[in-house]
Design a protein around this motif. Structure first.
Motif, PDB file in Angstrom:
ATOM      1  N   ALA A 199       0.819  -1.216   0.000  1.00  0.00           N
ATOM      2  CA  ALA A 199       0.000   0.000   0.000  1.00  0.00           C
ATOM      3  C   ALA A 199       0.856   1.270   0.000  1.00  0.00           C
ATOM      4  CB  ALA A 199      -0.952  -0.004   1.199  1.00  0.00           C
ATOM      5  N   HIS A 200       2.157   1.143   0.332  1.00  0.00           N
ATOM      6  CA  HIS A 200       3.063   2.299   0.268  1.00  0.00           C
ATOM      7  C   HIS A 200       3.563   2.423  -1.158  1.00  0.00           C
ATOM      8  CE1 HIS A 200       3.820   3.723   4.414  1.00  0.00           C
ATOM      9  NE2 HIS A 200       3.140   2.624   4.660  1.00  0.00           N
ATOM     10  N   SER A 201       2.886   3.236  -1.947  1.00  0.00           N
ATOM     11  CA  SER A 201       3.156   3.217  -3.380  1.00  0.00           C
ATOM     12  C   SER A 201       4.496   3.864  -3.731  1.00  0.00           C
ATOM     13  CB  SER A 201       2.016   3.907  -4.127  1.00  0.00           C
ATOM     14  OG  SER A 201       1.788   5.177  -3.557  1.00  0.00           O
ATOM     15  N   ASN A 202       5.024   4.664  -2.819  1.00  0.00           N
ATOM     16  CA  ASN A 202       6.250   5.382  -3.172  1.00  0.00           C
ATOM     17  C   ASN A 202       7.503   4.833  -2.513  1.00  0.00           C
ATOM     18  OD1 ASN A 202       5.230   7.263  -4.960  1.00  0.00           O
ATOM     19  ND2 ASN A 202       4.453   8.535  -3.266  1.00  0.00           N
ATOM     20  N   LEU A 203       7.464   3.572  -2.128  1.00  0.00           N
ATOM     21  CA  LEU A 203       8.600   2.999  -1.426  1.00  0.00           C
ATOM     22  C   LEU A 203       9.849   3.021  -2.311  1.00  0.00           C
ATOM     23  CD1 LEU A 203       8.903   1.626   1.379  1.00  0.00           C
ATOM     24  CD2 LEU A 203       8.730  -0.570   0.172  1.00  0.00           C
ATOM     25  N   SER A 204      10.935   3.564  -1.768  1.00  0.00           N
ATOM     26  CA  SER A 204      12.175   3.633  -2.529  1.00  0.00           C
ATOM     27  C   SER A 204      13.179   2.614  -1.984  1.00  0.00           C
ATOM     28  CB  SER A 204      12.758   5.045  -2.406  1.00  0.00           C
ATOM     29  OG  SER A 204      14.154   5.022  -2.593  1.00  0.00           O
ATOM     30  N   TYR A 205      14.106   2.202  -2.852  1.00  0.00           N
ATOM     31  CA  TYR A 205      15.164   1.279  -2.400  1.00  0.00           C
ATOM     32  C   TYR A 205      15.947   1.879  -1.234  1.00  0.00           C
ATOM     33  CZ  TYR A 205      18.644   4.227  -4.710  1.00  0.00           C
ATOM     34  OH  TYR A 205      19.454   5.281  -5.047  1.00  0.00           O
ATOM     35  N   LYS A 206      15.929   3.249  -1.143  1.00  0.00           N
ATOM     36  CA  LYS A 206      16.660   3.903  -0.052  1.00  0.00           C
ATOM     37  C   LYS A 206      16.025   3.610   1.300  1.00  0.00           C
ATOM     38  CE  LYS A 206      17.817   7.909  -2.871  1.00  0.00           C
ATOM     39  NZ  LYS A 206      17.418   9.299  -3.099  1.00  0.00           N
ATOM     40  N   GLN A 207      14.729   3.270   1.283  1.00  0.00           N
ATOM     41  CA  GLN A 207      14.036   3.006   2.555  1.00  0.00           C
ATOM     42  C   GLN A 207      14.165   1.548   2.988  1.00  0.00           C
ATOM     43  OE1 GLN A 207      10.614   5.170   0.684  1.00  0.00           O
ATOM     44  NE2 GLN A 207      10.139   5.641   2.821  1.00  0.00           N
ATOM     45  N   LEU A 208      14.757   0.731   2.130  1.00  0.00           N
ATOM     46  CA  LEU A 208      14.934  -0.692   2.478  1.00  0.00           C
ATOM     47  C   LEU A 208      16.294  -0.890   3.144  1.00  0.00           C
ATOM     48  CD1 LEU A 208      13.434  -2.445  -0.664  1.00  0.00           C
ATOM     49  CD2 LEU A 208      12.296  -1.673   1.426  1.00  0.00           C
ATOM     50  N   MET A 224      11.581 -11.074   0.448  1.00  0.00           N
ATOM     51  CA  MET A 224      11.086 -11.154   1.826  1.00  0.00           C
ATOM     52  C   MET A 224      11.667 -12.300   2.651  1.00  0.00           C
ATOM     53  SD  MET A 224       7.037 -10.278   1.275  1.00  0.00           S
ATOM     54  CE  MET A 224       6.672 -10.790   2.947  1.00  0.00           C
ATOM     55  N   GLY A 225      11.574 -12.115   3.957  1.00  0.00           N
ATOM     56  CA  GLY A 225      11.856 -13.192   4.901  1.00  0.00           C
ATOM     57  C   GLY A 225      10.835 -13.101   6.019  1.00  0.00           C
ATOM     58  N   CYS A 226      10.592 -14.220   6.717  1.00  0.00           N
ATOM     59  CA  CYS A 226       9.762 -14.127   7.908  1.00  0.00           C
ATOM     60  C   CYS A 226      10.357 -14.977   9.016  1.00  0.00           C
ATOM     61  CB  CYS A 226       8.299 -14.458   7.628  1.00  0.00           C
ATOM     62  SG  CYS A 226       7.982 -16.182   7.320  1.00  0.00           S
ATOM     63  N   TYR A 227      10.109 -14.548  10.240  1.00  0.00           N
ATOM     64  CA  TYR A 227      10.887 -15.017  11.383  1.00  0.00           C
ATOM     65  C   TYR A 227       9.993 -15.084  12.605  1.00  0.00           C
ATOM     66  CZ  TYR A 227      14.399 -13.212   8.162  1.00  0.00           C
ATOM     67  OH  TYR A 227      15.141 -12.963   7.045  1.00  0.00           O
ATOM     68  N   GLY A 228       9.757 -16.282  13.135  1.00  0.00           N
ATOM     69  CA  GLY A 228       8.864 -16.414  14.277  1.00  0.00           C
ATOM     70  C   GLY A 228       9.566 -16.895  15.534  1.00  0.00           C
ATOM     71  N   LEU A 229       9.107 -16.410  16.665  1.00  0.00           N
ATOM     72  CA  LEU A 229       9.537 -16.937  17.972  1.00  0.00           C
ATOM     73  C   LEU A 229       8.263 -17.184  18.785  1.00  0.00           C
ATOM     74  CD1 LEU A 229      12.439 -14.572  19.169  1.00  0.00           C
ATOM     75  CD2 LEU A 229      12.665 -16.980  18.523  1.00  0.00           C
ATOM     76  N   GLY A 230       8.162 -18.343  19.386  1.00  0.00           N
ATOM     77  CA  GLY A 230       6.986 -18.646  20.209  1.00  0.00           C
ATOM     78  C   GLY A 230       7.166 -18.080  21.605  1.00  0.00           C
ATOM     79  N   VAL A 231       6.448 -17.006  21.901  1.00  0.00           N
ATOM     80  CA  VAL A 231       6.663 -16.317  23.176  1.00  0.00           C
ATOM     81  C   VAL A 231       6.174 -17.175  24.345  1.00  0.00           C
ATOM     82  CG1 VAL A 231       6.146 -14.244  24.518  1.00  0.00           C
ATOM     83  CG2 VAL A 231       6.429 -14.087  22.039  1.00  0.00           C
ATOM     84  N   THR A 232       4.877 -17.519  24.320  1.00  0.00           N
ATOM     85  CA  THR A 232       4.345 -18.343  25.406  1.00  0.00           C
ATOM     86  C   THR A 232       5.008 -19.719  25.408  1.00  0.00           C
ATOM     87  OG1 THR A 232       2.430 -18.426  23.901  1.00  0.00           O
ATOM     88  CG2 THR A 232       2.138 -17.280  25.966  1.00  0.00           C
ATOM     89  N   ARG A 233       5.334 -20.221  24.232  1.00  0.00           N
ATOM     90  CA  ARG A 233       5.968 -21.530  24.192  1.00  0.00           C
ATOM     91  C   ARG A 233       7.360 -21.503  24.818  1.00  0.00           C
ATOM     92  NH1 ARG A 233       6.363 -25.062  18.770  1.00  0.00           N
ATOM     93  NH2 ARG A 233       4.120 -25.304  19.100  1.00  0.00           N
ATOM     94  N   SER A 287      17.319  -6.825  -2.716  1.00  0.00           N
ATOM     95  CA  SER A 287      17.920  -7.860  -3.565  1.00  0.00           C
ATOM     96  C   SER A 287      18.007  -9.153  -2.779  1.00  0.00           C
ATOM     97  CB  SER A 287      19.334  -7.448  -3.995  1.00  0.00           C
ATOM     98  OG  SER A 287      20.188  -7.446  -2.853  1.00  0.00           O
ATOM     99  N   GLU A 288      18.219 -10.244  -3.509  1.00  0.00           N
ATOM    100  CA  GLU A 288      18.347 -11.526  -2.843  1.00  0.00           C
ATOM    101  C   GLU A 288      19.547 -11.505  -1.901  1.00  0.00           C
ATOM    102  OE1 GLU A 288      18.092 -15.051  -5.367  1.00  0.00           O
ATOM    103  OE2 GLU A 288      19.209 -16.174  -3.836  1.00  0.00           O
ATOM    104  N   GLU A 289      20.628 -10.878  -2.355  1.00  0.00           N
ATOM    105  CA  GLU A 289      21.832 -10.833  -1.530  1.00  0.00           C
ATOM    106  C   GLU A 289      21.551 -10.108  -0.206  1.00  0.00           C
ATOM    107  OE1 GLU A 289      25.097  -8.765  -3.294  1.00  0.00           O
ATOM    108  OE2 GLU A 289      26.340  -9.096  -1.499  1.00  0.00           O
ATOM    109  N   ALA A 290      20.872  -8.945  -0.321  1.00  0.00           N
ATOM    110  CA  ALA A 290      20.542  -8.185   0.886  1.00  0.00           C
ATOM    111  C   ALA A 290      19.612  -8.988   1.792  1.00  0.00           C
ATOM    112  CB  ALA A 290      19.900  -6.853   0.501  1.00  0.00           C
ATOM    113  N   ALA A 291      18.663  -9.705   1.190  1.00  0.00           N
ATOM    114  CA  ALA A 291      17.707 -10.489   1.979  1.00  0.00           C
ATOM    115  C   ALA A 291      18.419 -11.618   2.728  1.00  0.00           C
ATOM    116  CB  ALA A 291      16.620 -11.049   1.073  1.00  0.00           C
ATOM    117  N   ARG A 292      19.443 -12.182   2.087  1.00  0.00           N
ATOM    118  CA  ARG A 292      20.195 -13.250   2.764  1.00  0.00           C
ATOM    119  C   ARG A 292      21.024 -12.694   3.920  1.00  0.00           C
ATOM    120  NH1 ARG A 292      19.709 -18.246   0.467  1.00  0.00           N
ATOM    121  NH2 ARG A 292      18.620 -18.180  -1.538  1.00  0.00           N
TER     122      ARG A 292
END
Lengths: 379, 379
Positions: free
Chosen positions: A71-80, A240-249, A118-123
Motif C-alpha cells: 500500500a506504500h506506493s512510493n517505497l524507494s530502495y533507499k528506505q529498504l 522477503m523473509g519471515c521469522y517467528g519466535l513462540g513467546v508463550t511456548r 535484492s536476494e543478496e541483501a535479503a540473505r
C-alpha cells in the motif's frame, strides 16, 4: 511474559526492527489470493461478520504485512531494508492442544517480516535475524540447536528451526556431534546416519521448536505486488523473509528444559521474581530481631540495587516453618531465596542465601548479599 | 501505545491490581449461562472450532474471569479483595466502524474485575478504581468528566463513564457548571435542564467515552458460583465490579481533543517521541559546524537525561529546508523540536527550541536546553 517481551524487543530493535501491531481478523480474500485459505485446512479458525464477509483469525501475518507494504506506493530502495515485527496473539485450531502453553490454540508469537532490495541483501538480513535469535537464547541460558527445516505451508526456499532439545519435544532431530550438520528428520530423504561433512555418526534427539525462520523470496510480494522503486527507477518486487519466535511456548519450554524433579527453574533473566525473603517463624526466638534485620536488608538492597525492588517477594506466612516456606520457594523457582535463620542474630548478622540456579547455600553478611545480587539482571 | 500501557500498569498496580491474560476465544456455554449469548446480538463475533464447538471472541471478560475465580475452591475472605486486570485485544462486530481507532472492531482495552467480601468493601474498591482513572487522565493532561451512565448489557446497579468532551463524540452529556451533577443523557427520564442539587442550568456537550465503571454486585458470581469462605467459615458470593479503559481509543481521542487545525498534539507523557533534532540544510553555511554542535548537544543530553535517549528523532533529510522539516515536525506532534538554525554559530552556540505544547519558541544555550528538557517525563 513481559520480561521475555522486553528481551525480544531489545534483540529485534538491535537489528533494525520496527514494532507494529496487525489485526487478528484477516480477510478471506487476502488468504484466497495467497492460496492459503484452502491450504491451511482445519487449522484456520474461520468466521463471518454481520455482513457475511469471511475472515480468519491470523495464525501468521505474511498476507497482511505484504499488503501493508504494498500500500506504500512510493517505497524507494533507499528506505529498504524494512524489518517489521509484532508480538501479538495468534490462533491455530490445533487438533490436539496439549502440554499447557507448549501447544495451545491461542498463543503469543513474535513475528518479523523483512523486505529487501535484492536476494543478496535479503540473505544478509536472514543471517542477521538468525544471529539475533542465537543471542536471545544465549542470554536466556537455554541450550538450543539451529536445524535445517521444512518450509511447510509458509513457503520459501530456505528455512531453519531453533529447537530446545527435550524428551517431550514433538520434533525428531539429527545432529552431528561436531556441529557440522543439524536437521529436523522431516527434511531428510530417507534415513541419514552419518554427517555429510565429516562422516561422524549423527546423534538423535527430540526437540521443542521455539523459533522458525524462512527465506521467502518473492512468494508473497508477487501476489500483493509489494514493489519498491529501484536504483534504476523501476518497480521491483521486494525480497522477503519471515521469522517467528513462540513467546508463550518459550516460557513453558524453558521450565521444561531447566527444571529438576523437585524444583522449577527459570532463565534468571525472565524469572517472574528474582528474590524471595523468608522471615523467621512466628513465636521463634529470632522472630523480632530477625524480621527487623530482614526489613533493613530489603531497604539496603533497594538502595544499592533499585532495579530489583519490583522483583522481590516477602513470604509473610510466618505461621509456617522456614523449611515449609523454603520448599514452596523451590517449587516456585525464585533464583535467590534469603532466609533470616538461626545465624541472623550473630554480630554481624548472617543471612542464609539459597542460590538456586548454582545449587548452593551461602551464609552471607549484608555486604555479601549485595555483592551476590549485583549480578542479577532484570531486562 | 506501549507508553500508555505503562502508565495504566502503574495506576492499576497502585490500587492492588494483578495483571492477568485471558483467552480471546470464550466458550458459547459460558455466554449462554450468563444470558449474554443472545443479549449481545450481532455485536458478538461467533465461530466454531474443528469439532463444531461454539465460541465468541471476547468483547469483555466478566464470564471468563468469574469462572477463573470460581475455580479456586479454597478462596478465603483473607485473600480478598482480588483485583485482576488485563490489557488485551477485544472484539466487537460494530455496525459502523469509524474514525479510525475511535470505533473499530478490534481494539485494546484495559479491563479490571474486582472481587470483594461485602457490598461495603466493593463500594470502597469502586471508589478507589475511579480515583485511579481520575489520576490517569490528570497525568495525561486530558480534560475529562465523570458522568452517571447506563449499565447496558453488562448489568449491575451503578455505573459511571469517563468522557472526554469533544464535538466528534457520540455521547450527549449534561453537566452542572458547578460540578454537582453530570450524566449521559441516555440515563435521564425525560428532559432535565437544571441541576437537581443547585438548580443551575445544565450545559450540554458531546463526549468520547474513554472509560466505564460498573458496580456488579453478585450478577456474575451467582451464575458461576464464585464464592469465598467467610469469616464465619461459610461460602458466600463475591461482590464484583468491572472497570474498562479504551487503550487504543484514548490514543485517538487524545489527538482529537488536544490537536489544532495545523498541528498534532499528544499528551507529553505518551508522545511517541519527545524530541526532534533538525540539523542545518545541506550546503548552508551552518552545515558543518551546526551539525557537529547538534551532535554534541545530543550526547550531552544523553548523559544528563538518559531516559530521553530512546525518545529522540534526528530528521536527517538535510536536502530539505529547516522550514519544511519544522512543518513536518509540527504535523507529527513532537513536544520539543530543537533546530540548529542561524544562531548556532554564535559563541556560545544558541539553539532554536520549539516548545510545542506551550506554543513558544525559545533561544537557548546547551545548559538552557538541558534545564528545559529536565521536565519532560517518560513513563
Amino acid at each position: 511474559m513481559e520480561k521475555l517481551i522486553r528481551v525480544m524487543d531489545e534483540e529485534m530493535q538491535a537489528v533494525g526492527g520496527q514494532k507494529v501491531n496487525m489485526p487478528s481478523l484477516s480477510s478471506a480474500e487476502l488468504w484466497h489470493a495467497s492460496g492459503r485459505w484452502d491450504k491451511m485446512g482445519m487449522e484456520l479458525f474461520r468466521l463471518e461478520d454481520r455482513h457475511g464477509k469471511g475472515y480468519c483469525l491470523g495464525p501468521t501475518h505474511e498476507e497482511a504485512v505484504t499488503q501493508l507494504v504494498a500500500a506504500h506506493s512510493n517505497l524507494s530502495y533507499k528506505q529498504l531494508p524494512l524489518r517489521l515485527y509484532q508480538i501479538t496473539r495468534k490462533f491455530r485450531d490445533e487438533p490436539k492442544p496439549r502440554f499447557g502453553l507448549l501447544r495451545s490454540r491461542e498463543f503469543y508469537m513474535k513475528d518479523m517480516y523483512t523486505f529487501d532490495a535484492s536476494e543478496e541483501a535479503a540473505r544478509q538480513t536472514y543471517k542477521l535475524v538468525c544471529d539475533a535469535y542465537c543471542s536471545l537464547f544465549n542470554r536466556l541460558g537455554l541450550p538450543f540447536v539451529k536445524v535445517r527445516a521444512a518450509t511447510g505451508n509458509i513457503g520459501g526456499t530456505m528455512s531453519h528451526e531453533f529447537q530446545l532439545p527435550a524428551d517431550v519435544g514433538e520434533d525428531r532431530l539429527v545432529l552431528c556431534p561436531d556441529g557440522h550438520f543439524a536437521a529436523n528428520v522431516e527434511t531428510l530423504n530417507g534415513e541419514q546416519t552419518s554427517c555429510p561433512t565429516c562422516g561422524e555418526k549423527l546423534t538423535q534427539t527430540r526437540g521443542i521448536e521455539v523459533g522458525h525462520t524462512f527465506y521467502l523470496g518473492t512468494r508473497y510480494s508477487s501476489i500483493s505486488n509489494a514493489v519498491f522503486c529501484s536504483h534504476e527507477n523501476k518497480p521491483q518486487l521486494a525480497e522477503m523473509g519471515c521469522y517467528g519466535l513462540g513467546v508463550t511456548r518459550i516460557l513453558a519450554a524453558s521450565i521444561e528444559v531447566l527444571s529438576t524433579e523437585d524444583n522449577i527453574r527459570w532463565p534468571s533473566l525472565i524469572t517472574p521474581y528474582q528474590l524471595c525473603f523468608i522471615p523467621p517463624k512466628r513465636g521463634s526466638k529470632e522472630e523480632e530481631e530477625g524480621g527487623a534485620l530482614l526489613d533493613r536488608l530489603y531497604n539496603d538492597l533497594a538502595e544499592a540495587l533499585p532495579h530489583l525492588t519490583g522483583d522481590s517477594v516477602l513470604d509473610d506466612r510466618t505461621q509456617l516453618t522456614i523449611g515449609k516456606r523454603l520448599k514452596d520457594a523451590n517449587k516456585l523457582g525464585y533464583p535467590y531465596v534469603i532466609v533470616a535463620g538461626k545465624r541472623v542474630c550473630e554480630d554481624p548478622p548472617v543471612f542464609e542465601v539459597w542460590n538456586q540456579n548454582a545449587g548452593e547455600v551461602l551464609f552471607l553478611t549484608k555486604e555479601g548479599v549485595v555483592e551476590l545480587l549485583s549480578k542479577a539482571q532484570v531486562p
